[in-house]
Design a protein around this motif. Sequence first.
Motif, mmCIF file in Angstrom:
data_model
loop_
_atom_site.group_PDB
_atom_site.id
_atom_site.type_symbol
_atom_site.label_atom_id
_atom_site.label_comp_id
_atom_site.label_asym_id
_atom_site.label_seq_id
_atom_site.Cartn_x
_atom_site.Cartn_y
_atom_site.Cartn_z
ATOM 1 N N MET A 71 1.728 -4.949 -1.496
ATOM 2 C CA MET A 71 1.314 -4.408 -0.202
ATOM 3 C C MET A 71 2.356 -3.487 0.437
ATOM 4 S SD MET A 71 -1.716 -5.464 0.231
ATOM 5 C CE MET A 71 -2.010 -5.323 2.003
ATOM 6 N N HIS A 72 3.479 -3.310 -0.243
ATOM 7 C CA HIS A 72 4.491 -2.364 0.255
ATOM 8 C C HIS A 72 5.050 -1.681 -0.999
ATOM 9 C CE1 HIS A 72 7.356 -1.652 3.858
ATOM 10 N NE2 HIS A 72 7.580 -0.709 2.976
ATOM 11 N N ALA A 73 4.134 -1.019 -1.700
ATOM 12 C CA ALA A 73 4.427 -0.502 -3.037
ATOM 13 C C ALA A 73 4.878 0.948 -2.957
ATOM 14 C CB ALA A 73 3.189 -0.628 -3.919
ATOM 15 N N HIS A 74 6.152 1.142 -2.719
ATOM 16 C CA HIS A 74 6.640 2.520 -2.705
ATOM 17 C C HIS A 74 6.662 3.067 -4.122
ATOM 18 C CE1 HIS A 74 7.511 2.811 1.474
ATOM 19 N NE2 HIS A 74 8.372 1.820 1.478
ATOM 20 N N TYR A 75 6.036 4.218 -4.285
ATOM 21 C CA TYR A 75 6.174 4.959 -5.540
ATOM 22 C C TYR A 75 7.424 5.849 -5.451
ATOM 23 C CZ TYR A 75 1.466 3.549 -6.995
ATOM 24 O OH TYR A 75 0.362 2.819 -7.386
ATOM 25 N N PRO A 114 0.458 9.770 5.012
ATOM 26 C CA PRO A 114 1.856 9.889 5.446
ATOM 27 C C PRO A 114 2.229 8.800 6.451
ATOM 28 C CG PRO A 114 0.484 11.433 6.654
ATOM 29 C CD PRO A 114 -0.416 10.774 5.645
ATOM 30 N N TYR A 115 3.515 8.636 6.673
ATOM 31 C CA TYR A 115 3.974 7.760 7.754
ATOM 32 C C TYR A 115 3.485 8.297 9.099
ATOM 33 C CZ TYR A 115 7.641 5.487 4.880
ATOM 34 O OH TYR A 115 8.330 4.778 3.952
ATOM 35 N N PHE A 116 3.202 7.383 10.015
ATOM 36 C CA PHE A 116 2.990 7.757 11.412
ATOM 37 C C PHE A 116 4.199 7.248 12.190
ATOM 38 C CE2 PHE A 116 -1.278 9.546 11.864
ATOM 39 C CZ PHE A 116 -1.748 9.364 10.580
ATOM 40 N N PHE A 129 -3.269 2.425 7.168
ATOM 41 C CA PHE A 129 -2.191 3.299 7.661
ATOM 42 C C PHE A 129 -0.918 2.520 7.928
ATOM 43 C CE2 PHE A 129 -6.081 5.607 8.472
ATOM 44 C CZ PHE A 129 -5.754 6.863 7.984
ATOM 45 N N LYS A 130 0.205 3.257 7.950
ATOM 46 C CA LYS A 130 1.520 2.662 8.152
ATOM 47 C C LYS A 130 2.264 3.404 9.251
ATOM 48 C CE LYS A 130 5.703 0.827 7.053
ATOM 49 N NZ LYS A 130 6.407 1.146 5.814
ATOM 50 N N ALA A 131 2.680 2.661 10.266
ATOM 51 C CA ALA A 131 3.510 3.222 11.327
ATOM 52 C C ALA A 131 4.954 2.798 11.089
ATOM 53 C CB ALA A 131 3.043 2.707 12.687
ATOM 54 N N THR A 138 6.929 -5.223 -1.883
ATOM 55 C CA THR A 138 8.247 -5.092 -2.516
ATOM 56 C C THR A 138 9.182 -4.140 -1.771
ATOM 57 O OG1 THR A 138 7.367 -3.408 -4.008
ATOM 58 C CG2 THR A 138 7.375 -5.703 -4.781
ATOM 59 N N ASP A 139 8.641 -3.115 -1.113
ATOM 60 C CA ASP A 139 9.448 -2.169 -0.335
ATOM 61 C C ASP A 139 10.710 -1.742 -1.062
ATOM 62 O OD1 ASP A 139 10.309 -0.544 1.671
ATOM 63 O OD2 ASP A 139 11.144 -2.140 2.908
ATOM 64 N N HIS A 140 10.518 -1.067 -2.160
ATOM 65 C CA HIS A 140 11.680 -0.770 -2.974
ATOM 66 C C HIS A 140 11.688 0.694 -3.429
ATOM 67 C CE1 HIS A 140 14.239 -2.035 -6.685
ATOM 68 N NE2 HIS A 140 14.773 -1.080 -5.981
#
Length: 464
Positions: free
Chosen positions: A78-82, A143-145, A176-178, A343-345
């Motif tokens: 749920m926090h899968a940064h590519y 994109p980020y908000f 979306f992600k703020a 994972t936010d990695h």
Amino acid sequence: MSAILAITLALAVAVQDSSLVIRGGRLFTATSDQTVANPGILIRAGKIAQIGGTIDETGAHVLRIADDETVLPGFFDMHAHYAVDFFGGGRIDETEVYPTLFLANGVTSTFPAGEMQPEKMREARLRIDGGQAVGPRIFSSGPYFGSARPGWSHEIGADSIAKEVDYWVAQGARAFKAKGIRGPQLAALIQAAHRHGLTVTGHLDSGFRGSVNPRDAIALGIDRIEHFLGGDAFPADRTAYDSFEKLTVNTPEFARIAKLFIDRGVFYDATRSAYGYYGKQDPQVFEAFTDEQRFLTPYLRGALRARQPRRVVDRFETIYWIKKDELKALYDAGGGHLITIGTDHPSWGQFLSPFSIHREMHAIALAGIPNAAVLKMATINGARALGVSDRLGTVEVGKWADLVIVKGDPTADIRNTRNTRHVIKAGVLYDPAKLLASVEGKLGPASDAEAAAWGLGARASSNR
Ligand SMILES: [Zn+2]
């Protein structure tokens, strides 16, 4: 494109049109806490058509798994940064190798939680969904908000935010992600997303200097929160991290915020291993279970060897250990069904985020949470957080056939999730070993000329 398509088809062991039957081994459906003997699973047209009973195998591809292998629902990151940032020049979303690596690790659904290059991510999703590339489902965030987006202004009005949300929904965004957002903008984002039936998550703060405390975001209707629960233990006269590194959980403040999350059904993506990664890398969680460096190009391996070691961020090491108490306290308060695995990695090359799902599950189990509960966090909780639990997240008749088969029983030892033997997405069967072999030596720049683009390209690239 035809070359990519040929490789893609070669990597699929059995395709969607024919039926697939899974025989043998154990089954964890994520509808209970137990594994049971697999009664037989029939997959047809990408969906789970039958579990148990007399299964007609005529014309079906039959997959017989070993007694010590376990079938589970596919994992949700749920926090899968590519995103990768090999040279400190800014994050770049990596869409050539990462999708294959995610799938090989049993991650069949990803929410990228703020994309640096949303157009590029969209193209990757279209290639995967169109069958021209292999990879997990990408629940695009766009994109980020907030100030995490280069060029963001705190003056952007509610109308502009609503228009942007409409635009990205039309481009296929699914949540979306703020991050670094002010209250009025967050309110506008939540309202616009909810009009489309989509969720919003936030990396928020304490209220310090115009930021938003998760407590106040919940009042605005936010659906999910990343990293910390906030609340009254995070006063607005200092940053969230100033409070977080001193957090104790046996307090009325913590009980209040935990109760608020539970009462309002707000999901919490705890990202414990991300803090450990920036800290001292707890040797239990960060033990080497595979050689992740083998996916880097030879050029990049050489470049990374010449780099200075990463500095330990003491504050994040402290927070990594506080999160052990925080997660257990939220779980004990009755919030286990709200915790997701993220994972936010954004990798700088040492560890790769597609492998971090196993580290995050392990880190949460080490907080004292039962393995079965952790597996539900990685499956059905993720599906519920994205609003797709009617289609994904458990092994049940009628659901889309996203499954992972591992050696060993992860309810007995969570580290068994690392041993992926087969992965099935939308009924298509993949061999993780072949997936991994197909992308060895392919991640990152292959020459000095390419490295310039990888180090400096991110900031200049499109954010729209
Ligand atoms: Zn992040």
